[in-house]
Design a protein around this motif. Sequence first.
Motif, short mmCIF file in Angstrom:
data_model
loop_
_atom_site.label_atom_id
_atom_site.label_comp_id
_atom_site.label_asym_id
_atom_site.label_seq_id
_atom_site.Cartn_x
_atom_site.Cartn_y
_atom_site.Cartn_z
N LEU A 510 12.43 -10.50 -1.87
CA LEU A 510 12.05 -10.07 -0.52
C LEU A 510 12.57 -11.07 0.50
O LEU A 510 12.89 -12.22 0.19
CB LEU A 510 10.53 -9.96 -0.42
N ALA A 511 12.65 -10.58 1.70
CA ALA A 511 13.17 -11.43 2.78
C ALA A 511 12.34 -12.70 2.91
O ALA A 511 11.12 -12.66 2.80
CB ALA A 511 13.15 -10.66 4.09
N GLU A 512 13.01 -13.80 3.12
CA GLU A 512 12.32 -15.08 3.19
C GLU A 512 11.91 -15.45 4.60
O GLU A 512 11.32 -16.50 4.83
CB GLU A 512 13.22 -16.17 2.59
N ASP A 513 12.24 -14.60 5.54
CA ASP A 513 11.89 -14.90 6.93
C ASP A 513 10.41 -14.66 7.14
O ASP A 513 9.94 -13.52 7.15
CB ASP A 513 12.72 -14.01 7.87
N GLU A 514 9.64 -15.75 7.24
CA GLU A 514 8.19 -15.63 7.33
C GLU A 514 7.74 -15.00 8.63
O GLU A 514 6.67 -14.39 8.71
CB GLU A 514 7.56 -17.01 7.17
N ALA A 517 7.49 -11.30 8.26
CA ALA A 517 6.68 -10.82 7.13
C ALA A 517 5.59 -9.88 7.62
O ALA A 517 4.96 -10.11 8.64
CB ALA A 517 6.06 -12.02 6.41
N ASP A 518 5.41 -8.79 6.87
CA ASP A 518 4.40 -7.78 7.20
C ASP A 518 3.66 -7.42 5.93
O ASP A 518 4.20 -6.74 5.06
CB ASP A 518 5.07 -6.53 7.80
N ILE A 519 2.42 -7.89 5.80
CA ILE A 519 1.66 -7.68 4.56
C ILE A 519 1.44 -6.22 4.27
O ILE A 519 1.50 -5.77 3.13
CB ILE A 519 0.32 -8.43 4.61
N PHE A 520 1.19 -5.42 5.33
CA PHE A 520 0.89 -4.01 5.11
C PHE A 520 2.14 -3.26 4.63
O PHE A 520 2.04 -2.35 3.81
CB PHE A 520 0.34 -3.39 6.39
N ARG A 521 3.30 -3.66 5.16
CA ARG A 521 4.53 -2.98 4.74
C ARG A 521 4.94 -3.41 3.32
O ARG A 521 5.26 -2.59 2.46
CB ARG A 521 5.66 -3.31 5.71
N GLU A 522 4.89 -4.71 3.09
CA GLU A 522 5.37 -5.23 1.81
C GLU A 522 4.48 -4.83 0.65
O GLU A 522 4.95 -4.58 -0.46
CB GLU A 522 5.52 -6.75 1.89
N ILE A 523 3.18 -4.79 0.90
CA ILE A 523 2.30 -4.40 -0.21
C ILE A 523 2.50 -2.94 -0.57
O ILE A 523 2.29 -2.53 -1.72
CB ILE A 523 0.83 -4.69 0.13
N SER A 524 2.92 -2.17 0.40
CA SER A 524 3.17 -0.75 0.10
C SER A 524 4.42 -0.57 -0.74
O SER A 524 4.62 0.48 -1.36
CB SER A 524 3.30 0.05 1.41
N LEU A 525 5.30 -1.61 -0.75
CA LEU A 525 6.53 -1.52 -1.54
C LEU A 525 6.30 -1.77 -3.03
O LEU A 525 7.14 -1.45 -3.85
CB LEU A 525 7.56 -2.56 -1.02
#
Length: 1986
Positions: A510-514, A517-525
């Motif tokens: 995943l992108a390393e740019d903190e 970062a979007d917890i809601f988007r990434e957790i859905s992935l």
Amino acid sequence: MRERMAAVFPIVREHMEKAQREQQATYNRPTQPREFQTEDKVLVLIPTAETSKEKTAFATPDGLFHYVRLPFGLHGAPATFQRLIDRILRPHQRPGPCHGNADALYTFFPQPQATEQRRGVCGIVRGCVIEGRYVPCRWLQHGDYKPRWPPGPELQLPSSSAGETQLLGVKEKKLCIDESENGSSVFILDHPLTIVFFGNSAAVQFQHDNFLLGEIQPNIENVAISRTVLLQMKKSGCRVSVINLIGLHETALDLDALTDKLVNENEIISFIFVVRLGQLTDADKMGLEWLQRVFGDRVLQFVMILFTYESQEESDSIIDDLKKNSALERLIEKCGGRYHTCSKNMSNQSEMRDLMNRIEQLFIDNKQQGYTSEMYTAKDLQNRTRRSDQPTVIGKSMDCTLMTETRQTHRRNVEKCSFDGARLDRNRNGWRKEIERLFHRLHLDNIHTSKLRAADVLQLTTHSLQSHESCADEDLIQTFLQKILMMNYRARYIKTIDTQHDGQQRNNDLAEDEEDADIFREISLIPEETNESDAIHPMDVQMAVFHCADSFLKQLMVTKLSQCQYALPLLVPDPFTQEIEFPLWTFRQINKSWKMKDAKNEIISKIQPVWKTETPMVTFFRFDSVSSSKSQLMNNLVNERHTTFFHRNCPGSSKTRLLMDGVVEIAWYCPSGKNTDKFSQCVAFCNLHGDAGDSEKQLQILTEMASVNVVVLPRLDPNDKNAKEIQNLYRGRNPLICLCTEDKSNVSVIRKGKYKIGLKDRNQSDVSEELIKAINKCLSFSSSESSSVFRLEDVSKYSGIRVDEDHDNDCNRGKKAAQHMMVLLEKKDLTEIKESFLPCQGKPWHQWCEKNKELHRSQGNEIDIEINQKQDMKKFREQQYKNGIGGFMKLFIAEINSQSPNEKIFFLKWLTILLDEYTSADLSALHYKYNEKWSKVRAVQQTTNEHAELERISRELQAATFGLEHILREIGQIYESCKSVNKNKEGLPCHFSSLPSLAAEMMISGFPLELMDGDAAHVPVVWVTAVLHELIKKLGDKRVFVLSVLGIQSSGKSTMLNAMFGLQFAVSAGRCTRGAFMQLVKVSEEMKKQLKFDYILVVDTEGLRALELSGRSTRHQDNELATFVVGLGNLTLINIFGENPSELQDILQIVVQAFMRMKKVRLNPSCMFVHQNVSEVTAGEKNMEGRRRLLQTLDEMTKLAAKDEVYVAECFNDVITFDIQKDVKYFAQLWEGSPPMAPPNPPYCENIQDLKTTFFSHASKSHGLELTHLKGRIHDLWEALLNERFVFSFKNALEIATYRKLETEYSKWSWNLRRTMLDIENKLYNNIENERIDEVSESHLKGKLKVKSEEVEKSMSDFFERDKDKDILIQWKASFHIKINELQENIVRETKRKLNEILQQRDMKKRIDAQRTRHENTLLEKSKELAIKLKDKANDETILKKEFGKFWKECVNQITTETPPIKDIDVLKDMKQFLTNYKSVPVNAWKTSRDIFSVPSYSDYVQLKKSCGITEYVKNAFRSAKQKFEFKTQIRTLVNDIAQHVDNMIMSYNIAMMGYNKSCIQELADYIKDRVEDYGQGSRDYVFTKEFYMDLVISICKREKKIITDQYTMFREANDPVFYFEKKSKEYYSIFQKYCQGATSAAIFGEIICQKLKEPIQKSVYKDTARDLTNEIQTKCDTLNGNRSKLEKHVLKNLAELEDFGKYITYFNTPRDHLKSFVRDEVNQYITDKFRVSVRPKMKENIELLQQKVMAAAHRATTLVNTTSGDVQKWLNHFSLQLSDLLIFSVKDLNGVSHDGVDDFNLLEDVISEELGSVSSEIQQKFSTKTFPVNLEHKDRPDEILIDHLCQCCWVQCPFCAATCTNTVENHTGDHSVPFHRVDGLTGSCYDETECLSADFCTTLVRTSKMFYTGQWFLCREYRKAGNVYTEWNITPDFSELPYWKWFVFRFQEDLEKHFEKKFHMWDEISYEWSQYSKEQAIESLDEYI
């Protein structure tokens, strides 16, 4: 697989032959191959393309397979594919041959239909998604056909029917078709219709004439193979095949896999349900239910019941049965009223035809449709619907039902919040695939059918030596079993290797740019499935092992689970069939102990097997999914500190649990008798896993048997689907506790015995407290209501479940046999059982043991005492033998002899279980009485009465202990008693010699064998060695590593061994180990690559310092036991318990003393210390301090032990190599908490694993022991222990055997050197005689020997470095290297001496040889002159012979006149004349002399010196001595040594070559005189008389006369003109004849050369043959190869067979002479026996080889002179030079022979070739057993060569019995020894003041305090103090009396007494025993003991 295909392909060949016959009938013409014509039939080929082969796949136990060549039309072909093709091609089917081969389908059709059919088939085949091409073929003349494959256009597949596509399992393929003009058509052979038989196996008789089923009973392996029967449908003519499933639905684990295959591969038209007429059972009823469950309801339309009968009368009773049995009527009605009857053996043709007619009618009624795969698939949907949509009914029908919609809504709501609601879909395919996937992941794909075996699991593997906290899926089973066998309860918490790696990798990607970062988007992935762990559930691992284990492993595993305080499987549904099993067998070895208060409020202890324990039972189950964990709640009740029941919150738990739903587990709460106990009595807790609504049967059983029912559910809801069941429970008599997970209320009492407790948002401790109180109240209520208690065995009474014991035939038979034996023990007093039923191990055995120890340890000097002791022992043995064998032992032996291996194990385990049950109650009572009495004794101090009572109870306890080990001990004593009298016991069901085999089989099966009788404190050596002997016969002479254990009583030795190796040594109270037991642990094949042995032999022992109840334990006995097991073990574990310094010192002193003894007898075991029950084992500093203290104590004990053992040692490391850091282990306490509910401590198990790893490092450095050596070691250790002086008594059999092996190798090495030097000597001898060399040096000889010397050196190094016993051999390596070097030096020195003597003798012989040569050549010249005169009469042979004879006689007379005659000799006369010159020799001495080699005593030849003050003859003085040993041996040694040197002197004279000279007689006499005088000047108390010298000289002269005379005869024949020329007359006549005939000079010269070569060739061939033969004898002759001990054994055998007393006396007096005689006889016999097959072929081979070498020399000489224009002299020089190594032949031999005119060298070569052949033939013709030795010089004879080799050994004789040392090496290092000594009286030794010959054996004598005299008195037991030869002998004090010598003395008693003129001491007492040995037994004893 190979077997199946073997059954399939013969039919394929049938079709192939049929096809070829039709082709040949039409096309086979003698013309060239041609194309098919239009009028011909067309060959159709449908190739099976690569992409189509997958459709032919089928499953086997070995994996997935597909056909490369399809056998279409056969039953074995994949039926799905077959039937589809058959169906779609049915309209085009015509009779014709068909065969599948070469990836294609071949068939033929008449041409007129070809085009139409091709088009139809083309479309159909496309629709069926089969790739293919249609091609024409050429017919080949040889009856074969070869397709051509023209290219064709690719066509897109058109759409096909869904059904066809679905059946083929594909969606879209490409099709390539050749549109050729020839057209094509397809034909598929018709296949038989299938009938499936199922039902009760008891209803059928399988035999060869059974038309339908044959003689093979079905099993899981052969069920897939159909049987085509010789029956057809009457109307359709269809053939019928049969699938036999009879009995399999009851036993097979994975029958669903088979049913899938059977349905898909066969067209099933009927299911025949076989039932025994009049015997309808519950199993029969379940059979039809099983059929419906597996095949669905639609299967009933195809079912017919077949009733079988045994007698015709029974068949008529079917109507009556129907009327009487409503269940039977309903069963028939269910099957549509279809039934038939037939005989049980199905052999009646009429009945079978009727059955076929009924089946055909059923087929017609079903519209000729069979049971299809669609029906099979549809039934899955039916089953799912039945489970999900129908209410569960338990017992009576429910009063109300719930609507489907409501239930589904409720389930959806629950699934949102419930863990259990996330179960996998239970449809058949999905569920089954998940289970199969689980088994696949665990690598149990095939094991759940073939079973995991306990024997395999218990092997020592690489995996078991490592600690695994995590592992891969495939290693889970191994790791789980490893931990559970070590009682490590963390076996349930094994982690698998990280399965989340991929997810982590995604996270890393995943992108390393903190900032973005979007917890809601990434957790859905994150995919949804990654939230669920894919790890295997721990309980699935446990249950997978349970399902795949055999009965023994299953029982072992459950026993270990119980020890881990885990819940145990009680009811287990089969994962594939859902059949419920009650594994009663697994509980049989489990005991539970607890303490409780009785009515008097006193604490009492109880220990009972769980299967018979009667306790209240509390059942827990749940309905629907709930939010709280039922199992976790139960743990709080049973053991809050331990996870007895696995629950959802345990480590490793997951939603993917597959095998636990429906499983019922059981655990017992065992109180400790304290106020803190939760329950005052033992209580059983049962836990039904999963939704109880899905487990009807389990719930029914539990609720009916429970004392209290506890149900967990969300809430009490009248609308719930389970409301009816809850209502019934509430109304029932048994107490009910409802735990509501959605309720927050406290405990509520609804009515008496009915409670409700809320769980929601409540403290778990509060809930547990309330629940405990409620259960206790319910239990008290149940007790007052007299409710039935729970008894485990009662579960088996319920129908509808499978009891494992009832369905295992071997288990059943074993149980019945054990129960039959137990019947005999009924109503018997336990304390009297052993005395009544096991009499052989009773009083006579114990008395024998005591008497045996007395005998070995007695110091008495009187032989009568020993005889009395032996007679007492014999009497005790006879009493043992006479003791009858009761019915109990008879039955045991008969049973174990008649059972199969598996059945035998069951029988022994059952017997152990039942005996434990039988004795446990009485033993517990006795222990209670003993403890009570002991407490009183301690309180009141000592009183005689109380102590006597204590002793009485102690004896009762010992008598009442009765187990399998006592039965096996009885068998051992039966064997020993029978062996002692060598007769079978009356009533014994088998011969006693077969008993050790039974025990050996038990050891192999994993049962321990008693090594030391714990009651008698004695090792039954005869029995143990016999068992090991049988073990060797069964396994081979395997190598074992012996691991023994020592420690204080109750220190956990057996527990430690059990945990290390998964064993089951007895550890329970009252059954502690007594004596010692040994058990085999197999090493796996993989481990054998790292270890050097095949098994570990674990030796468990009783505790040291055990104040046993009988009071028999003493320090001496502890020392005995410690010494025995330490000596036996390669590694000994010293188990120390606690930290009590006094106990530590006591045990360490015993152990140190044992190791010191081993050091002194050169045994080198290793040891490890295990310090158990040490607190804070992790504290490193404390451990270091503990180690320091331990080492200090060991050093102190070493010093103390050194004083007792008279040994110099300052520290423990002086005694044994010991690493204080590695070899000391500290163990945590065994229990994690306080028993009885405490589980084993995991750190303890980790310590066990660490110990196991360290043990492996020790073991990997050891070679262990071979079983034969172990057998000898046990015998030697015990024999030495019986003699109190262990070190002096120990005879290390392994070391002796290893040394004997080294001696054998030494014999080979020395022979190789000697053999090589003989060849070198021969070549140099020839060169010396040919005057080619004039000097021989040692350096030259060493150079010649160098190559062989290096070979021997390498062989020695390899032997010492690579032999398995290299650790023992190392002590002799240096000395044997020195010996070999010395031998080499001696051989070189001796060879040099002999060759230099020949050089000297050559010069002396020159005159004789020159004169002989001159005479020969003169004769040749004169014969030539005579021939010239008679040339005209050359053809008149009569005249020639007459004239030559006259001429020859004149010449020989002239030579004789010129030559001094060679006179006869008289050796004895010369010696007599020489002796008369001595003034001191009497005139009549010659006449009165005696043979000094055969006199019985030398007393008449010796006189005491005057300085002693005694002048009379020594025989009178020695009469006053106690024993007369030394002077006889010394004088005999002198006489034999002088005789040996005289032999060597005579051989050095070389009389055969040099002739005889009287001076040699004088030299011999002078040498003898000097030796006798030198001996007399020594420091001895006596001198020889004059008669001694006279008799010695005359005796030696008489003995050597033959040798001198024989050698002189050879000299005379070679040198006397009359003898010599008489032999040469024929040769000279031949030459004379050629002269007369005018032969050329070259021809005559060639013949002369051959005549000169004849004698050298003969000598060379004879010598070469003799050396080759000697080498063969040394290698192959069993009596003459090997070491000195082996040779001695064969000498004694030969003497016994001859029974010649005179030869025995020679053997005693002159052993070297006897050995020479023996070797000569053996060699002569070998030559006679092997003359045709070995000796003559060797001679022929040698003469042919020599002939080739001679001709090669002649050819090279001819080539040389032809190329260099040389003359005949040059030719002769070159020719003789090449032969100088091979023959004694030189140019000088032809001096004087005219060779004028010899110029044709090619002719010369040809003449030599021709004449040489004649010479060779003549030599071969004369070669025979008589001429062979005669024509050899004495030193070249095979017997003499061997004598020279074999006599280079030790000849020192025992100073007591005169037995000759059997060391193969002369002047060896170390003591002299013999395997067995003789009777001392054979030397004439007698007792003091008597004329009685001694009857003692040396080994017995040196045990006693008897005395002998050698100038002063010495104790025989201290014989080494006598000095001289006594110090050089090692005589082991024991009772090793060789039966051979007892037989000899008895056989020749009169001869011996006459010879020595004395009588044997106490002959009447000893003669009876000695008379028992026959000659055959005497000879056998040599093989057994030597």
